[in-house]
Design an enzyme around this catalytic site. Structure first.
Site, PDB file in Angstrom:
ATOM      1  N   LEU A   1       0.816  -1.289   0.012  1.00 20.72           N
ATOM      2  CA  LEU A   1       0.069  -0.011   0.026  1.00 20.72           C
ATOM      3  C   LEU A   1       0.861   1.232   0.020  1.00 20.72           C
ATOM      4  CD1 LEU A   1      -2.801  -1.076   2.457  1.00 20.72           C
ATOM      5  CD2 LEU A   1      -2.733  -1.408   0.017  1.00 20.72           C
ATOM      6  N   ALA A   2       2.071   1.039   0.705  1.00 22.01           N
ATOM      7  CA  ALA A   2       2.774   2.462   0.712  1.00 22.01           C
ATOM      8  C   ALA A   2       4.092   2.002   1.144  1.00 22.01           C
ATOM      9  CB  ALA A   2       1.881   3.409   1.820  1.00 22.01           C
TER      10      ALA A   2
ATOM     11  N   GLY B   1       9.643   6.683   4.592  1.00 25.68           N
ATOM     12  CA  GLY B   1      10.024   6.746   5.892  1.00 25.68           C
ATOM     13  C   GLY B   1      10.787   5.702   6.221  1.00 25.68           C
ATOM     14  N   MET B   2      10.375   4.982   7.310  1.00 22.94           N
ATOM     15  CA  MET B   2      11.142   3.907   7.793  1.00 22.94           C
ATOM     16  C   MET B   2      10.571   2.609   7.604  1.00 22.94           C
ATOM     17  SD  MET B   2      10.828   3.961  11.908  1.00 22.94           S
ATOM     18  CE  MET B   2       9.373   3.738  12.498  1.00 22.94           C
ATOM     19  N   ALA B   3       9.141   2.648   7.119  1.00 26.94           N
ATOM     20  CA  ALA B   3       8.521   1.466   7.105  1.00 26.94           C
ATOM     21  C   ALA B   3       7.652   1.299   5.725  1.00 26.94           C
ATOM     22  CB  ALA B   3       7.612   1.198   8.397  1.00 26.94           C
ATOM     23  N   GLU B   4       7.275   0.017   5.439  1.00 29.21           N
ATOM     24  CA  GLU B   4       6.208  -0.270   4.331  1.00 29.21           C
ATOM     25  C   GLU B   4       5.213  -0.877   4.795  1.00 29.21           C
ATOM     26  OE1 GLU B   4       8.548  -2.732   1.536  1.00 29.21           O
ATOM     27  OE2 GLU B   4       9.364  -4.176   3.189  1.00 29.21           O
TER      28      GLU B   4
ATOM     29  N   LYS C   1       2.663  -3.801   8.813  1.00 30.39           N
ATOM     30  CA  LYS C   1       3.291  -2.619   8.817  1.00 30.39           C
ATOM     31  C   LYS C   1       4.933  -2.961   9.124  1.00 30.39           C
ATOM     32  CE  LYS C   1       4.339   2.203  10.544  1.00 30.39           C
ATOM     33  NZ  LYS C   1       3.716   3.256  11.689  1.00 30.39           N
TER      34      LYS C   1
ATOM     35  N   ASP D   1       0.939  13.729  16.356  1.00 31.39           N
ATOM     36  CA  ASP D   1       0.572  13.783  15.065  1.00 31.39           C
ATOM     37  C   ASP D   1      -0.566  13.640  14.661  1.00 31.39           C
ATOM     38  OD1 ASP D   1       2.089  14.181  12.517  1.00 31.39           O
ATOM     39  OD2 ASP D   1       2.494  11.754  12.434  1.00 31.39           O
TER      40      ASP D   1
END
Length: 680
Positions: free
Chosen positions: A18-19, A22-25, A44, A151
């Site tokens: 999906l995306a 940054g530091m994760a997929e 994630k 956030d």
């Protein structure tokens, strides 16, 4: 990974990516339990490039520590956390919908600049409910976790096609159980366009930072743009100064009530904001259901169905949209200002004035802030009748022209798939904190000190009056008859105190009552300014309201030490015009709106025997502020309201404090003559 491909990942099958950033997929995944039972989820996992970075791994673990323990309808739940082949992962709830950021962008592409205020209020209300749950979470030992999201932004608010609103991504949340690197004071993390002023300064945060972010979220939905835009260093300076346009400058169709709600949440001084996400939720609920009483998740379903009807139809889920809703949407496109009218499609707007749908506000009284901060939320316009300190709402009619700023009365691309757009993963932390921006503050004047003359006052010619005694009276040594509370010396205004308040229209009649509560709840006192009806213990049932006429303001409070009432339940006073159908709520929080007897002007009576009974007689020569007797003893503090000419029985008291709430204009030496004697 192409759609439909499957990749093994332990007990999960990864489907669509999906995306990545940054530091994760993030992947859509399928979990298969025993007997072939499957469940769609979201995985994630940390990117391989960051797997050896201790700081990022710690952030990921901290997110897991916080998120796994959260279970609320407005928070996307995390079901699992672990490590497979050296890769840390989170297994999260699958939310079939779109992030709010994409929905707002699609609306703008379709010619709708402003999200209707009812939709904005509803979405923010759901976010607040999720935040309040997180803010108040306790650990297994009953200690507060002190979770702060830090956030809150449209990217982290998911709108499900079935109408739910979910808050996601606690990746940089601050909590007592998180790692030291991520909770240290001065760390600047998150999307800076949604920073609270204290967050922009790199200072320590509390739940009110999230309240501010929800205010920015409301501003963006209602005004079609963010309050602050530009480079980071420039934006942080504007945030600290409160330098942004008022919502009605960008969207004149917004009601003053809704603008004040936004400005309260976005107050530069956090002491002037809604003190909790729950308080903001109550204000949003009051506004929403006074104007659109039947609003619910189905309205979100219709809105998303209209925005993404082509995609949903291609997916075999063609939305069914009522004709009246489509007509309403057409009016939003033809007349943009119609989007700010409170009533949504298919819902009849409540027959109540915009002023009486103002949200209640609460919080501690705060000093007036910098002269360049955004105009205060309530009241938008004040007169000399009601001093502009404290908190409350404005129920008096407003002029059509733009309101005059005054001091506040409060002490808050691409074709979408049926994917759950989880917020984009965290970027690299460590943004440099902005330079500290100074701003001036003025201290609020405290309640007037008691000044009592030691010498007798001049007695009127007839009849003779006794001299004014010292402040403390010991009944065991007081034998020269009644003593007097002089209005010109002992009466005090409620405006400088912590009392909750609301402005009223003196030309209208109101019904006032307080919602029932358990027996342990503190007694609510109500004073109507300008009504010349004194102070009342507010009726406990809506069937016995107090009919109020000629009042310019209403004050409500409880007596006691705020620290002692920290756990006491809040009370809700209702104010309803006789010619309208909806009542305005005024929330009285004992921890915020308590008046300590020792801080109030008056006369202290000592020397009472808790085992004895006394009769208190009080007479007034002319209409004066209402006399209150605060009896203290083994049973705690009790508020009594003497009536002229009728002795009041007192028992179980070791002391009394006699006070006169409400100013007495032109009342010279007139006052209450009080006699306390043993009762046989």
């Amino acid at each position: 990974m192409a759609s439909g491909d499957e990749q093994g990942f332990g007990k999960y099958k990864l489907l669509d990516r999906l995306a990545t950033g940054g530091m994760a997929e993030i992947y859509r995944a399928r979990y298969t339990a025993a007997a072939g039972v499957t469940k769609e989820m979201v995985i994630k996992k940390i990117l391989p490039a960051f797997a050896d970075n201790r700081r990022f791994v710690q952030m990921f673990i901290d997110e897991a520590r916080i998120s796994v323990g959260l279970s609320h309808g407005n928070i996307a739940q995390v079901f699992d956390f672990g490590e497979i082949d050296g890769e840390y992962f989170l297994a999260m709830e699958f939310v079939d919908g779109q992030p709010l950021s994409r929905a707002l962008k699609r609306l703008r592409e379709r010619g709708i600049a402003f999200l209707p205020s009812t939709f904005a209020a509803y979405i923010a209300l759901q976010v607040c409910r999720g935040l309040h749950y997180a803010h108040t979470r306790l650990d297994s030992e009953g200690k507060p976790l002190n979770i702060i999201h830090r956030d809150v932004s449209p990217q982290n608010v998911l709108l499900a096609y079935e109408g739910q609103v979910k808050l996601v991504d606690f990746g940089i949340a601050k909590a007592r159980m998180a790692g030291r690197d991520e909770t240290q004071t001065g760390a600047v993390k998150g999307k800076y366009l949604y920073f609270a002023p204290e967050q922009a300064r790199g200072r320590d945060l509390d739940a009110r930072a999230d309240v501010y972010a929800v205010g920015v979220l409301l501003y963006e939905m209602a005004c079609g743009r963010l309050p602050f835009e530009g480079k980071m260093i420039e934006v942080l300076g504007k945030i600290v100064k409160g330098d942004f346009k008022r919502p009605r400058e960008l969207n004149p169709a917004l009601t003053p009530a809704f603008e004040r709600l936004i400005l309260t949440a976005m107050a530069t001084d956090r002491g002037e904001r809604y003190p909790t996400a729950q308080a903001l939720a109550e204000a949003l609920s009051g506004y929403l259901y006074a104007n659109a009483p039947t609003f619910g998740p189905e309205q979100v379903v219709r809105l998303l169905g209209w925005i993404y009807q082509e995609e949903l139809r291609a997916d075999g889920r063609a939305p069914k949209l009522p004709r009246e809703f489509l007509e309403q949407v057409a009016s939003w496109q033809t007349h943009p200002e119609a989007a700010s009218r409170p009533a949504p499609a298919g819902v009849t707007r409540a027959a109540v004035s915009g002023e009486l749908s103002d949200p209640t506000t609460d919080g501690n009284p705060a000093p007036v802030g910098h002269s360049r901060r955004p105009p205060p939320p309530v009241p938008v316009e004040t007169g000399d009748d009601v001093p502009t300190t404290g908190e409350g709402v404005d129920a008096a009619p407003k002029q059509a022209a733009a309101p005059r700023p005054t001091r506040p009365m409060v002490r808050a691309a691409g074709t979408p798939r049926r994917w759950p757009w989880i917020a984009l993963p965290l970027g690299a932390a460590g943004l440099a904190a902005a330079a500290v921006f100074g701003w001036s503050r003025w201290d609020e004047t405290p309640p007037p000190a008691v000044v009592v003359a030691e010498r007798p006052l001049p007695a009127p010619p007839a009849p003779p009056r006794p001299a004014l005694p010292p402040l403390d009276v010991d009944v065991r040594a007081w034998s020269s008859g009644p003593f007097r509370l002089v209005a010109s010396r002992h009466a005090f205004g409620l405006a400088p105190t912590r009392a909750a308040r609301i402005r009223l229209d003196p030309s209208r009649r109101y019904r006032v009552w307080v919602d029932p509560a358990e027996a342990s709840a503190p007694r609510v006192l109500v004073h109507a300014e300008g009504a010349k009806q004194g102070v009342r213990a507010c009726p406990e049932q809506a069937t016995e309201p107090w009919i109020l006429t000629g009042a310019t303001a209403l004050f409500a409070w409880v007596h006691g030490e705020p620290t002692d009432l920290r756990a006491a339940p809040a009370r809700m006073v209702r104010i309803q015009p006789e010619d309208e159908g909806a009542a305005t709520p005024l929330r009285v929080d004992p921890s915020q709106h308590a008046l300590a007897p020792s801080s109030l002007p008056g006369i202290q009576v000592n020397g009472l025997d808790p085992l004895a009974r006394y009769a208190l007689s009080a007479d007034a020569a002319s209409p004066l502020p209402q006399l209150l007797a605060l009896a203290s003893g083994p049973r705690g503090l009790e508020t009594l309201i003497p009536e002229p000419g009728r002795p009041l029985a007192i028992s179980g008291a070791s002391g009394l404090r006699l006070i006169l709430p409400g100013t007495a204009s032109g009342a010279g030496a007139e006052g209450w003559d009080v006699q306390i004697a043993p009762k046989n």
